[in-house]
Design a protein around this motif. Structure first.
Motif, PDB file in Angstrom:
ATOM      1  N   ARG A  37      -4.929  -5.150  -1.382  1.00 41.47           N
ATOM      2  CA  ARG A  37      -4.415  -4.505  -0.510  1.00 41.47           C
ATOM      3  C   ARG A  37      -4.433  -5.006   0.995  1.00 41.47           C
ATOM      4  O   ARG A  37      -3.682  -5.138   1.692  1.00 41.47           O
ATOM      5  CB  ARG A  37      -4.352  -3.008  -0.539  1.00 41.47           C
ATOM      6  CG  ARG A  37      -3.703  -2.495  -1.930  1.00 41.47           C
ATOM      7  CD  ARG A  37      -4.143  -0.805  -2.010  1.00 41.47           C
ATOM      8  NE  ARG A  37      -3.276  -0.455  -3.023  1.00 41.47           N
ATOM      9  CZ  ARG A  37      -3.595  -0.422  -4.500  1.00 41.47           C
ATOM     10  NH1 ARG A  37      -4.854  -1.258  -4.637  1.00 41.47           N
ATOM     11  NH2 ARG A  37      -3.076  -0.016  -5.217  1.00 41.47           N
ATOM     12  N   TYR A  38      -5.589  -4.898   1.393  1.00 46.76           N
ATOM     13  CA  TYR A  38      -5.802  -5.214   2.864  1.00 46.76           C
ATOM     14  C   TYR A  38      -5.559  -6.791   3.053  1.00 46.76           C
ATOM     15  O   TYR A  38      -4.820  -7.086   3.906  1.00 46.76           O
ATOM     16  CB  TYR A  38      -7.622  -4.986   3.085  1.00 46.76           C
ATOM     17  CG  TYR A  38      -7.713  -5.613   4.254  1.00 46.76           C
ATOM     18  CD1 TYR A  38      -7.597  -4.418   5.479  1.00 46.76           C
ATOM     19  CD2 TYR A  38      -8.342  -6.706   4.566  1.00 46.76           C
ATOM     20  CE1 TYR A  38      -7.804  -4.941   6.796  1.00 46.76           C
ATOM     21  CE2 TYR A  38      -8.815  -7.068   5.946  1.00 46.76           C
ATOM     22  CZ  TYR A  38      -8.548  -6.362   6.939  1.00 46.76           C
ATOM     23  OH  TYR A  38      -9.070  -6.712   8.265  1.00 46.76           O
ATOM     24  N   MET A  60      -1.940  -7.810   4.042  1.00 52.33           N
ATOM     25  CA  MET A  60      -1.172  -7.168   4.955  1.00 52.33           C
ATOM     26  C   MET A  60      -0.902  -8.160   6.171  1.00 52.33           C
ATOM     27  O   MET A  60      -0.144  -7.773   6.916  1.00 52.33           O
ATOM     28  CB  MET A  60      -2.383  -6.135   5.486  1.00 52.33           C
ATOM     29  CG  MET A  60      -2.386  -4.830   4.739  1.00 52.33           C
ATOM     30  SD  MET A  60      -1.128  -3.935   4.631  1.00 52.33           S
ATOM     31  CE  MET A  60      -1.237  -2.756   3.442  1.00 52.33           C
ATOM     32  N   GLN A  62      -4.817 -11.513   5.670  1.00 52.30           N
ATOM     33  CA  GLN A  62      -5.528 -10.594   6.532  1.00 52.30           C
ATOM     34  C   GLN A  62      -6.958 -10.856   6.491  1.00 52.30           C
ATOM     35  O   GLN A  62      -7.410 -10.401   5.485  1.00 52.30           O
ATOM     36  CB  GLN A  62      -4.949  -9.234   6.458  1.00 52.30           C
ATOM     37  CG  GLN A  62      -5.682  -8.224   7.185  1.00 52.30           C
ATOM     38  CD  GLN A  62      -5.430  -8.283   8.817  1.00 52.30           C
ATOM     39  OE1 GLN A  62      -4.228  -8.363   9.095  1.00 52.30           O
ATOM     40  NE2 GLN A  62      -6.613  -7.946   9.336  1.00 52.30           N
ATOM     41  N   ALA A  89      -3.805  -2.655   9.756  1.00 50.14           N
ATOM     42  CA  ALA A  89      -3.743  -3.284   8.370  1.00 50.14           C
ATOM     43  C   ALA A  89      -4.891  -2.454   7.839  1.00 50.14           C
ATOM     44  O   ALA A  89      -4.526  -2.140   6.360  1.00 50.14           O
ATOM     45  CB  ALA A  89      -4.254  -4.626   8.412  1.00 50.14           C
ATOM     46  N   LEU A 127      -3.402   0.907   6.843  1.00 51.98           N
ATOM     47  CA  LEU A 127      -2.355   0.914   5.807  1.00 51.98           C
ATOM     48  C   LEU A 127      -3.126   0.742   4.345  1.00 51.98           C
ATOM     49  O   LEU A 127      -2.550   1.652   3.317  1.00 51.98           O
ATOM     50  CB  LEU A 127      -1.386   0.188   6.119  1.00 51.98           C
ATOM     51  CG  LEU A 127      -0.616   0.281   7.157  1.00 51.98           C
ATOM     52  CD1 LEU A 127       0.395  -0.763   7.633  1.00 51.98           C
ATOM     53  CD2 LEU A 127       0.436   1.688   7.193  1.00 51.98           C
ATOM     54  N   ALA A 128      -3.860  -0.074   4.266  1.00 50.60           N
ATOM     55  CA  ALA A 128      -4.501  -0.352   2.836  1.00 50.60           C
ATOM     56  C   ALA A 128      -5.294   0.570   2.339  1.00 50.60           C
ATOM     57  O   ALA A 128      -5.179   0.954   1.334  1.00 50.60           O
ATOM     58  CB  ALA A 128      -5.229  -1.791   3.103  1.00 50.60           C
ATOM     59  N   THR A 134       2.545  -7.768  -0.291  1.00 47.61           N
ATOM     60  CA  THR A 134       3.313  -7.009   0.786  1.00 47.61           C
ATOM     61  C   THR A 134       4.386  -7.990   1.405  1.00 47.61           C
ATOM     62  O   THR A 134       3.755  -9.291   1.686  1.00 47.61           O
ATOM     63  CB  THR A 134       2.348  -6.782   1.747  1.00 47.61           C
ATOM     64  OG1 THR A 134       1.096  -6.197   1.399  1.00 47.61           O
ATOM     65  CG2 THR A 134       2.761  -5.974   3.030  1.00 47.61           C
ATOM     66  N   HIS A 179       6.435  -9.934   3.864  1.00 44.75           N
ATOM     67  CA  HIS A 179       6.431 -10.280   5.085  1.00 44.75           C
ATOM     68  C   HIS A 179       7.446 -11.016   5.384  1.00 44.75           C
ATOM     69  O   HIS A 179       7.475 -12.468   4.968  1.00 44.75           O
ATOM     70  CB  HIS A 179       4.908 -11.085   5.512  1.00 44.75           C
ATOM     71  CG  HIS A 179       3.903 -10.235   5.608  1.00 44.75           C
ATOM     72  ND1 HIS A 179       3.329  -9.173   6.458  1.00 44.75           N
ATOM     73  CD2 HIS A 179       2.781 -10.210   4.501  1.00 44.75           C
ATOM     74  CE1 HIS A 179       2.312  -8.707   5.880  1.00 44.75           C
ATOM     75  NE2 HIS A 179       1.944  -9.206   4.762  1.00 44.75           N
TER      76      HIS A 179
END
Lengths: 286, 363, 308, 522
Positions: free
Chosen positions: D270-271, D274, D279, D294, D297-298, D365, D367
């Motif tokens: 997840r991270y 980001m 990320q 970031a 959120l993660a 995610t 972008h």
């Protein structure tokens, strides 16, 4: 004293509740040990307390006899770990009982080793985890890592306090007249100890031995740190019972757990009479 | 209100009947000894009086009040245990005032009564001493004082002297009797030692195998035992009992004792009673203390086995097995060799039914 | 069964023992002495040494050369401010404070029911003391299975209240600790039961009856007669459980590995993790020595009390 | 005494095996020009090798050492319990086992020391710190390389690599990303310390029966307004997992791990997605970047997704995860790439999901008009040579042979263990594609291309423990996401200071090129 029926009802109700609580985990383990793979993970409505299709597969699997296609077969069967547990606990018990009995006699009869009681209490108080680093260093230096005799040595030391205290109370209580008579007859003191005292103490000696064996048999932490492969004991081996096919090998673990439970339960029943004394460092007797 | 009445008292443990149909009344202020060998039911009887056991049948009345079902803590009985059951983890004072404290008396009263009791029992200097390690007679006093302070109407004593050295028993007996006089309460005293019963009790209830055999004053049970059991149990040594047959002799009715010979003729009253009994088989009884040596005439002739000379008295063991007879003489008599001829004092003669063992009473 | 009311004959003093006996006594105690020295001297010295350094097996040098990483008392200073350690200490204390009294009172209650005879007593007794014979590691696996959210314990609760129960015992920090405590209580209440029953049976029946006849009610009898008579036993029973609880590891580690997070991390588990994962052994040595010193003081005080 | 007995047993078994394999015919079974490799099954020639190959060089060098008396009777190899089967069980039918082949070709026995799963590093550190010398070869998680190299417990392999030329960066059958991939997996600070033996790229799978069910599809469309398909974003994952989450029916939405020591691989995914293309965890100067939007959120999503997990998720390790999935207990999961090998396997009678598994890219995610989808390399056993080994060269040669294109592909196809494909040679190999399934293998290759490395700097263990501990605190509600990230940052800064900022910065720089740059069109 006579008891009222109300009390009797209460007593049976309370005891039955306690029995139920005591037995739930044991029954579950027993049941799990006889469940086929498909029932291991059943939850909710499918959860059963009695195996629907009871099987000995779990036991066979442990000893490499299984025909189930749990493709990840056991690299090592449970035979060697059981042997490791037996040897390390057995010889550890021998060391503890040998040194403990001799020292207890020395202190009880001749006042030698006055420092032992305190030293042994400290030994028992101290969490083994906190000395495992230096012990690992020593054991490695002495080539005792991953050997049953290395485990036996540390077990002998860890349970020495129990052996010593138990035997000391037994010796303290034993009448000394017979020993004195034998001395007068011209026996040496060592001979008196070996030929008169020890044979007389056969029953207490046996109880203490079984008690110390149970303690050694129960160890997990020490074996976890001092064995790596050849001589892992049952509890350490148990943690390797998992596979990608089925996840945790619950059934096999339960089966091995049952096997591991057998010696202490039998021995425990055998020495029920002396259990209390053992557990209280000899402070309490029957 | 402190008389005790036992009516048809029965106690069964499973299929075993420990006490069969006991009826007994113990008078107010009386000192009654329950006497019998172990297992005779005397302790069971007392435990039922104290409330430790519930009777299987029958009633126990204190005065008019039926005590069955009343828990033991509320019966108002004092109990002295065989080993005194002193609370050894407390001081003498705490033992004495235990009951008072537990029943929530005011502190002042607790102190006063305990101290009064201590004074009465000469325990005042020991009040603050731990009870552990005191001598037995002190423990006995504490045990009695601890109960007495609660002013029970009834005192029960369970063989309090059985753990005491023989030498000390006499002292303790005296002390106990004195205490009983002092308190004047009804006392039931369980013992298997007839000497204790004889010396202290107003009346003795002799028991055997769960059956009450005889109740009477010490002299009554000694002199007029109701049956062979009582005859043998009371006295030290007990009464000599020999199997025999009634036999008519030229000098009157006598008892044929087989190899021992024919007894001297029976006193008239006894002879009459024996006739009335309707059975020739009898048991011939006499006290060892009440015999004399005879030279001629009807006598029992027995070989002398052993003479125990213990100073003031000499106990002779005569005859063997069934026919064994003991005789007690004062002092140190000179004895002939071999077979002795003895005759019981006529007044001391007792006859018992050979089958039932019941006394055949004359007069 | 009874507490040894009379203390055993005091060990003979050296003066009263003949020379040959003294010699034999020395020989007999020698193996035990050697074993104790063996397990005490080197570990203490080594821990003392490396506790003053930053040594770690990752430091690329064998431990005798730990002096190259000398850091004085920094480990001891770190220890004072190690929140995770102190929370492990606190948690160990919490487990002890909850488990030992619960085990004590449950054990005592059960023991009271077992004082006099009743039908089935022997069988019930044998079953009730079974948990303490189960190898603790096995108990750990057992309870891990039992406490699954779809597992038997929730199943039982569900049956009792009539609708499915899904409690994630081992995933919730609080419940995980509760689960671990339940396991400990399950396994060790029998020990209390066993010891306290021995104690209760040892209270002279006559004294209890005497107290009853003197008007004491059940609670008063227990408080004034049984309890004081069992004092030694109770102290021993509590001491044993406190000591063992202080060392709690096997069952707990297998059930939760100290998790979730650090929710069930006790002193032993913390030391295990720092030893095997963080590998900062100089620091572990410092912790070990502090524990050793504290426990030694406790042991000396306890021995002095026992001697009285 | 007993160890002597054990030795005898080993020799005995070796002799027992020998007649079966050392028969005059076996060499003749090899394809022309080949000097070694497995025989006895269809396609065996794919795994046979000539003299001038990494495998051939390794075997010949080992033979030469053996002949000159510089090789031991046996090499002790520490290996995870669950993976031993791949070396010891013959596969496929008619083949020798890997172990037998090596022993036959070199005369040097392999003695495998089993290491309990999850305790590999602990056991190895035990061996290193106590100087027990119990193993010549360690196999440990790949990112411990730095820590172990720093400890001095493992050997620098540069000389051996130069001499025996393993050709890890071969563009056809070597490591993904060539030399960069080799640097990531086998090197620490520019030197070779390990030989990768695993490919634990975390891979997503789903249940085709559930996703393909008409009723489910309709219901899903009604509820969410788009078609039910393997999720491409985390948001979709949450929708779908939430949709299938029916714990009362024994089905959970997703069972990707949340436990200590493993769960954070799912936080990583997840991270790292980001930002586009990545990320990062650290700045180039070793400043932690997790205490940021970031990171929050993660972490929040990582925690919130517990809602469609098992209630026991926090205590579940892979054994529970695999067990549950086998019972049909989850709609999706993220696991080692070997999950279909074990669970979509007709031989596994315990599995109820045979034939029902699909494979998908990790969610990502969005972008702009691209989706950043990232997986993570975690665990992945790597062979290392113990500094205590008396025969490091032989140990290395065994590793070179095992980790080579031909032998490794053959080995990873074996369903008897956990060692997973990672070389280009594996992805194309028919036998591997057969056991791992074609549908999965292509997806694994694509996942590998989107995989970021975990921390492998010195102090990796400490960095991960700090992150792990804080993530667990967030999962159990003891900390908020913000607190957890802030605390992680604090601890990481301390570790950086303690280890030396320059050292870490250097390691970060050599780690960064391994991060993928792929961005998928939305």
């Amino acid at each position: 004293m006579t008891r009222s029926p109300v009390f009797e009802t209460f007593r049976y109700a309370a005891i039955l509740l306690a029995l139920a609580i005591t037995l739930v985990p044991i029954i579950w383990m027993t049941s799990m040990a006889f469940k086929p793979v498909s029932e291991w993970q059943a939850t909710g409505a499918d959860l059963t307390w009695i195996p629907k299709r009871p099987t000995f597969e779990n036991f066979r699997y442990l000893f490499g006899q299984s025909e189930t296609t749990l493709i990840v077969a056991l690299e090592r069967t449970a035979t060697k770990p059981i042997l490791a547990s037996l040897l390390s606990a057995g010889f550890g018990t021998l060391i503890a009982m040998g040194a403990g009995t001799a020292a207890a006699y020395g202190l009880s009869r001749f006042g030698s080793g006055g420092n032992l009681p305190l030293a042994l209490i400290q030994l028992r108080l101290f969490p083994p985890m906190a000395v495992m680093i230096p012990v690992m260093m020593m054991w490695a230096f002495l080539s005792l890592m991953d050997t049953w005799w290395g485990l036996a040595l540390i077990y002998g030391i860890v349970t020495l306090p129990f052996a010593f205290w138990l035997m000391k109370t037994f010796f303290d209580e034993m009448p000394r007249e017979i020993e004195e008579a034998a001395l007068v007859e011209g026996c040496t003191r060592l001979r008196v100890f070996l030929k008169i005292t020890l044979p007389m103490m056969r029953a207490p000696l046996a109880s203490a031995t079984l008690f110390v064996f149970i303690l050694n048999w129960s160890d997990y932490l020490i074996a976890l740190l001092l064995t790596t492969r050849q001589w892992v004991t049952i509890p350490v081996y148990m943690s390797s019972l998992a596979s990608s096919m089925t996840g945790q090998l619950y059934g096999a673990k339960a089966a091995l757990g049952l096997i591991a439970a057998v010696p202490p339960v039998i021995l425990g029943i055998m020495i029920q009479r002396h259990l209390v004394r053992g557990l209280t460092f000899g402070a309490l007797k029957q | 209100m402190s008389a005790i009445r036992l009516e048809h008292l029965v106690k069964r443990f499973g299929s075993f009947t420990a006490l069969k149909e006991m009826d007994l009344t113990i008078g107010d202020g009386e000192f009654l000894a329950l006497l019998g060998p172990s297992g005779c039911g005397k302790s069971t009887t007392m435990n039922m009086i104290a409330g430790m056991e519930a009777p299987s049948e029958g009633r126990i009345l204190f005065g008019d009040r039926d005590m069955v079902g009343v828990p033991m803590g509320r019966r108002g009985v004092g109990f002295v245990f065989q080993n005194y059951a002193i609370f050894t983890h407390m001081t003498v004072r705490r033992n004495l005032d235990y009951g008072l404290r537990m029943t929530g008396r005011p502190a002042v009263e607790v102190r006063q009564r305990a101290e009064a009791m201590a004074a009465l029992l000469n325990l005042t200097p020991l009040l603050e001493r731990p009870a552990a390690g005191l001598s037995v007679n002190i423990l006995q006093r504490i045990a009695i004082g601890r109960s007495a302070v609660m002013e029970p109407a009834i005192f029960l004593l369970d063989e309090p002297l059985s753990n005491v050295d023989a030498a000390f028993r006499a002292v303790m007996r005296t002390e106990l009797k004195a205490l009983q006089r002092q308190f004047g309460q009804t006392m039931v005293y369980v013992t298997h030692d007839q000497l204790e019963a004889m010396t202290m009790a107003d009346r003795i209830a002799v028991m055997d195998h769960g059956v009450l055999q005889q109740v009477g004053t010490p002299l009554e049970v000694y002199n007029a035992p109701a049956n062979t059991f009582v005859a043998r149990f009371i006295g030290s040594p007990g009464m000599n009992l020999l199997p025999g047959r009634l036999a008519e002799t030229d000098r009157g009715l006598a008892v044929d004792l087989g190899e021992l010979g024919i007894s001297p003729p029976l006193p008239d009253a006894l002879a009459a009673a024996a006739h009335g009994a309707g059975r020739p088989e009898v048991t011939y009884g006499f006290r060892p203390e009440e015999v004399h040596l005879v030279e001629t005439g009807p006598a029992l002739r027995l070989p002398l086995i052993l003479a125990e000379r213990i100073g003031a008295r000499t106990i002779l063991h005569l005859g063997r097995a069934e026919d064994a007879v003991r005789a007690v003489f004062q002092g140190n008599p000179v004895l002939p060799e071999g077979v002795l001829a003895i005759a019981p004092d006529p007044a001391s003669l007792r006859l018992f039914d050979a089958v039932t063992g019941a006394a055949i009473r004359g007069g | 069964m009874s507490v040894t009311d009379t203390p055993p004959a005091p060990p003979p003093t050296a003066a009263s023992v003949p020379a040959d006996a003294v010699r034999l006594g020395h020989w007999l105690t020698l193996p035990a002495q050697i074993l104790i020295l063996f397990i005490a001297v080197f570990p203490i010295l080594m821990q003392l040494y490396i506790s003053l350094t930053d040594w770690s097996p990752l430091s690329g040098r064998p431990w005798p050369r730990a002096w190259e990483l000398w850091n004085g008392f920094a480990n001891y200073a770190d220890l004072m401010s190690d929140r995770r350690l102190w929370s492990a200490v606190g948690r160990t204390a919490l487990v002890m404070i909850v488990c030992v009294p619960v085990q004590f009172f449950l054990g005592l209650g059960l023991a009271m029911l077992f004082v006099d005879d009743f039908r089935g007593k022997r069988l019930f007794y044998s079953i009730l003391i079974m948990p303490m014979m189960v190898v603790p590691a096995v108990a750990g696996y057992m309870f891990f299975m039992l406490f699954q959210s779809g597992g038997p314990i929730n199943d039982i609760f569900g049956t009792l209240i009539g609708r499915p129960v899904v409690i994630a015992w081992l995933s919730d920090p609080t419940l995980a600790l509760v689960a671990v405590m339940i396991a400990d209580i399950w396994q060790w209440t029998p020990l209390m039961f066993l010891i306290l029953l021995a104690g209760l049976v040892g209270v002279p029946d006559d004294q209890m009856k005497a107290a009853t006849l003197l008007g004491a009610n059940a609670w008063q009898r227990f408080r004034t007669i049984a309890l004081p008579r069992m004092k030694t036993i109770i102290i021993i029973a509590l001491a044993i459980r406190v000591i063992e609880n202080f060392k709690i590891f096997d069952t707990l580690y297998i059930m939760t590995s100290g998790g979730p997070g650090v929710a069930t991390e006790t002193i032993s588990v913390y030391i295990y993790k720092v030893t095997t994962q963080d590998l900062i052994w100089g620091y572990v040595a410092a912790i070990a020595l502090v524990i050793l010193i504290v426990l030694s003081v406790v042991a000396v005080l306890a021995m002095r009390r026992m001697a009285r | 005494m007993l160890s002597a007995g054990a030795k005898a047993a080993i020799y005995g078994s070796a002799i027992g095996i020998a007649p079966r394999w050392i028969r005059p015919a076996w060499a003749a079974e090899l394809a022309p020009g080949m000097i070694g490799g497995p025989t006895g099954f269809d396609g065996a020639e794919r795994y046979q090798y000539g003299p001038d190959t990494p495998e051939g060089r390794a075997v010949e060098a080992a033979r030469a050492l053996k002949a000159s008396g510089q090789a031991p009777e046996r090499i002790l190899m520490g290996l995870s319990d669950g993976s031993i089967g791949q070396l010891t069980q013959p596969f496929p039918d008619g083949a020798p086992s890997i172990k037998e082949l090596w022993e036959r070709e070199t005369g040097i026995m392999i003695d495998i020391v089993g290491l309990p799963n999850g305790q590999e590093f602990t056991r190895v550190m035990q061996d290193i710190s106590t100087r027990a010398g119990g193993m010549d070869i360690y196999s440990v998680e790949w990112n411990r390389l730095g820590d172990l190299a720093e400890s001095g417990g493992i050997m620098n392999l540069d000389d051996f690599v130069a001499e025996h030329r393993p050709e890890w960066d071969d563009p056809v059958d070597g490591y993904v990303n060539g030399a960069q991939g080799v640097a990531l997996l086998n090197e620490y600070r520019g030197s070779s310390y390990g030989v990768s033996l695993d490919g634990d790229f975390q891979t997503w799978v789903y249940r085709t029966d559930l996703f393909g069910d008409d009723a489910e599809q309709n219901a899903f469309r009604d509820q969410f307004g788009y078609d039910l398909a393997p999720p491409r974003t985390w948001a979709q994952l949450n929708d779908i997992a939430g949709f299938f989450h029916r714990p009362d029916q024994g089905l959970i939405g997703s069972s990707d791990l949340r436990n200590q020591g493993w769960g954070y691989t799912n936080w990583y995914q997840r991270y790292c997605s980001m930002a586009a293309p990545n990320q990062f965890l650290f700045d180039d100067d070793a400043t932690p970047l997790v205490n940021s939007e970031a990171g929050f959120l993660a972490t929040q999503d990582y925690v919130a997704s517990l809602g469609h997990h098992s209630a026991d998720a926090i205590s579940w390790g892979w054994p529970e995860q695999y067990g549950n999935f086998a019972q049909g207990g989850a709609a999706m999961t993220c696991a080692f790439s070997n999950l279909p090998k074990f669970l979509d396997n007709p031989a596994n009678e315990g599995s109820q999901v045979t034939g029902l598994i699909g494979s998908m890219l990790p969610p990502g995610t969005q972008h702009g008009d691209g989706i950043v989808s990232r997986s993570v390399l975690w665990f992945s056993l790597t062979g290392m040579v113990s500094s205590q080994s008396q025969h490091p060269e032989v140990a290395y040669l065994l590793l070179q042979w095992l980790g080579s294109a031909r032998i490794y592909s053959w080995m990873t196809a074996n369903p008897g263990g956990y060692l997973d494909p990672f070389r280009l040679s594996c992805f194309a190999d028919p036998l591997v594609r057969q056991t791992y399934h074609a549908y999965h293998m292509d997806n694994v290759r694509e996942t590998v291309a989107r995989t970021v490395p975990t921390i492998n700097y010195p102090g990796a263990t400490a960095f991960h423990n700090a992150l792990d501990e804080n993530l667990m605190a967030a999962l159990t509600g003891a900390k908020t996401a913000e607190q957890a990230m802030a605390d992680t940052e604090t601890t990481w800064n301390q570790i950086v200071r303690r280890t030396g900022q320059d050292k870490i910065a250097e390691a970060i720089k050599s780690n960064k090129p391994a991060w993928p740059t792929v961005v998928d069109p939305a």
